[in-house]
Design an enzyme around this catalytic site. Structure first.
Site, PDB file in Angstrom:
ATOM      1  N   HIS A 147       0.698  -1.206  -0.066  1.00 52.65           N
ATOM      2  CA  HIS A 147       0.006   0.014   0.170  1.00 52.65           C
ATOM      3  C   HIS A 147       0.906   1.329  -0.076  1.00 52.65           C
ATOM      4  O   HIS A 147       0.589   2.124   0.826  1.00 52.65           O
ATOM      5  CB  HIS A 147      -0.854   0.121   1.373  1.00 52.65           C
ATOM      6  CG  HIS A 147      -1.955  -1.197   1.009  1.00 52.65           C
ATOM      7  ND1 HIS A 147      -2.471  -1.608  -0.041  1.00 52.65           N
ATOM      8  CD2 HIS A 147      -2.783  -1.816   2.179  1.00 52.65           C
ATOM      9  CE1 HIS A 147      -3.468  -2.596   0.169  1.00 52.65           C
ATOM     10  NE2 HIS A 147      -3.507  -2.626   1.558  1.00 52.65           N
ATOM     11  N   HIS A 221      -9.870   1.872   0.738  1.00 50.41           N
ATOM     12  CA  HIS A 221      -9.710   0.888   1.437  1.00 50.41           C
ATOM     13  C   HIS A 221     -10.810   0.842   2.730  1.00 50.41           C
ATOM     14  O   HIS A 221     -10.437   0.363   3.911  1.00 50.41           O
ATOM     15  CB  HIS A 221      -8.234   0.848   2.137  1.00 50.41           C
ATOM     16  CG  HIS A 221      -7.793  -0.565   2.494  1.00 50.41           C
ATOM     17  ND1 HIS A 221      -8.280  -1.395   3.550  1.00 50.41           N
ATOM     18  CD2 HIS A 221      -6.580  -1.134   2.041  1.00 50.41           C
ATOM     19  CE1 HIS A 221      -7.560  -2.442   3.623  1.00 50.41           C
ATOM     20  NE2 HIS A 221      -6.715  -2.336   2.678  1.00 50.41           N
ATOM     21  N   GLU A 356     -11.194  -3.836  -2.470  1.00 55.63           N
ATOM     22  CA  GLU A 356     -10.324  -2.896  -3.434  1.00 55.63           C
ATOM     23  C   GLU A 356     -10.164  -3.086  -4.729  1.00 55.63           C
ATOM     24  O   GLU A 356      -9.266  -3.981  -5.142  1.00 55.63           O
ATOM     25  CB  GLU A 356      -8.934  -3.037  -2.538  1.00 55.63           C
ATOM     26  CG  GLU A 356      -9.068  -2.934  -0.898  1.00 55.63           C
ATOM     27  CD  GLU A 356      -8.075  -3.593  -0.367  1.00 55.63           C
ATOM     28  OE1 GLU A 356      -6.802  -3.230  -0.659  1.00 55.63           O
ATOM     29  OE2 GLU A 356      -8.162  -4.496   0.510  1.00 55.63           O
TER      30      GLU A 356
HETATM   31  C1  GLA Z   1      -5.144  -5.328   2.389  1.00 54.45           C
HETATM   32  C2  GLA Z   1      -3.856  -6.514   2.263  1.00 54.45           C
HETATM   33  C3  GLA Z   1      -4.105  -7.040   3.550  1.00 54.45           C
HETATM   34  C4  GLA Z   1      -3.922  -6.442   4.848  1.00 54.45           C
HETATM   35  C5  GLA Z   1      -4.879  -5.195   4.759  1.00 54.45           C
HETATM   36  C6  GLA Z   1      -4.560  -4.228   5.863  1.00 54.45           C
HETATM   37  O1  GLA Z   1      -6.239  -5.524   2.112  1.00 54.45           O
HETATM   38  O2  GLA Z   1      -4.160  -7.296   1.034  1.00 54.45           O
HETATM   39  O3  GLA Z   1      -3.105  -8.135   3.709  1.00 54.45           O
HETATM   40  O4  GLA Z   1      -2.386  -5.757   4.750  1.00 54.45           O
HETATM   41  O5  GLA Z   1      -4.739  -4.593   3.503  1.00 54.45           O
HETATM   42  O6  GLA Z   1      -4.315  -4.937   7.266  1.00 54.45           O
END
Ligand code: GLA
Length: 391
Positions: A147, A221, A356
């Site tokens: 991210h 997110h 997402e």
């Molecule tokens: C995303 C990732 C997960 C986790 C979340 C936050 O969706 O794919 O593995 O890191 O963010 O906790």
């Protein structure tokens, strides 16, 4: 050009709103209202949401539409802190996980409600090569970058500007990421418009340009729990994902490169089934993801409906449409009862899920995946809509 928000504009918007409300009730508008042009945009209330540890002021903007839906967005991370949606009896409740104060967002958040960039999801070893030059990003997920990195777009303060629309209300956020920030090449200028429409949809439109070749993959997110009760796990939500294939991952959640058929696997959401139905199956990929935490290869192309989530007892239905090729469905596997809810409780295991929309994880290192490269002169532009209704 859009103007920065000023108290004056906000007041003007508020004035427009009260007039608009009268119109909605089908009453005869007051004479002066009939003369007032451009009434469609509904008020965006602006209020302070605190100051970051490094001294930047953060504001909260409350978007509203004529049905009564409200989406609260803060300039820190472009985070949606609250989002109300009606149940089948017309009761509006907040359906996204979040905090009520900035300090907690700065202290510890699993990306609750945030804008994600420059690169949503993982880049293996935080490294990629463009035109023969290798770039090393900051890593923040074991050896990998997740991210965006240590200080992704979820942890910076965006500039909010007025964004007039002909229905509902909209907010435009801008962030200029400097050349080299987090290790990424090129100055990336990103804008995200949140447009809450009068039919209970939130359109999220992303644009970005760069001055050097780089990679871009932005996403949103939000963690949804359509029950509106964050003590309840989301396993009873009925989900569809329009995808014949998904991307299996390694132990660090990096795609192996295979596009695997969902047929006869727990990853088949082509027909609605509850999130909980197959999550307990003995399956190597579920073990690796600690549940669902994978990217699905969406069927079709162009802007289309790709996923639905339905909560039977409240009747809330969420429909997600996008022009992206993938969607990461993550069901809150890392929530473990340590993060505080505004009500004084804690967020327990799997009490929120994320949809997402994005390009595939690790695309910069996987030439067979659709490209995430952005060159000077090109425009990154993508849109995702989250639409609420009841059934
Ligand atoms: C995303 C990732 C997960 C986790 C979340 C936050 O969706 O794919 O593995 O890191 O963010 O906790």
């Amino acid at each position: 050009m859009n103007k920065p928000f000023s108290p004056l504009i906000t007041i003007a918007f508020v004035a427009a709103t009260s007039i608009f409300m009268v119109n909605c009730k089908n009453e005869t508008p007051p004479a002066e209202a009939a003369e007032t042009p451009a009434l469609a945009t509904i008020a965006i209330a602006k209020s302070p949401f605190g100051t970051t540890a490094d001294g930047q002021a953060v504001d909260k903007f409350s978007l509203k539409n004529k049905l009564g839906m409200q989406v609260d967005v803060i300039t820190y991370g472009g985070i949606i802190t609250a989002w109300t949606a009606p149940d089948k009896t017309g009761n509006y409740a907040n359906v996204v996980l979040g905090y009520d104060n900035l300090a907690q967002y700065e202290k510890a958040t699993p990306y609750f409600g945030a804008l994600i960039g420059r690169y949503g999801n993982r880049i293996a070893k935080g490294k990629f090569t463009l035109d023969g030059q290798t770039f090393q990003l900051e890593t923040n997920d074991g050896p990998n970058t997740l991210h965006g990195g240590v200080k992704g777009f979820d942890k910076v303060v965006w500039t909010a500007t007025e964004h007039p629309v002909d229905n509902g209300s909209a907010l435009k956020l801008t962030y200029v990421s400097k050349d080299g920030e987090g290790g990424y090449p090129g100055t990336l200028t990103s804008t995200v418009v949140y447009h809450l429409t009068d039919d209970n949809a939130l359109e999220v439109s992303y644009e970005a340009t760069t001055d050097k070749k780089t990679v871009a993959n932005l996403t949103q997110h939000s963690y949804f729990n359509l029950s509106g009760d964050f003590t309840k796990p989301i396993l009873d939500h009925e989900l569809t994902i329009d995808a014949d294939k998904y991307l299996p991952v390694d132990a660090m959640l990096i795609p192996t490169g295979e596009l695997k058929a969902v047929e006869n696997t727990p990853f088949d959401f082509r027909q609605a089934k509850t999130v909980g139905k197959d999550i307990g199956q003995k399956d190597d990929q579920l073990t690796k993801g600690k549940g669902y935490d994978h990217c699905w290869v969406l069927n079709g192309q162009g802007f289309r409906k790709v996923s639905t989530a339905y909560h039977p007892s409240t009747g809330r239905l969420l429909e997600v449409s996008t022009d992206e090729p993938g969607i990461q469905f993550y069901c809150g596997n890392f929530l473990d009862g340590t993060l505080p809810t505004p009500g004084g409780g804690t967020y327990a295991h799997r009490t929120g899920f994320c949809l997402e929309t994005q390009h595939y994880p690790d695309s910069p290192n996987q030439p067979s995946f659709p490209s995430t490269t952005l060159a000077p002169g090109e425009k990154y532009a993508t849109k995702t809509t989250f639409k609420f209704s009841t059934r």
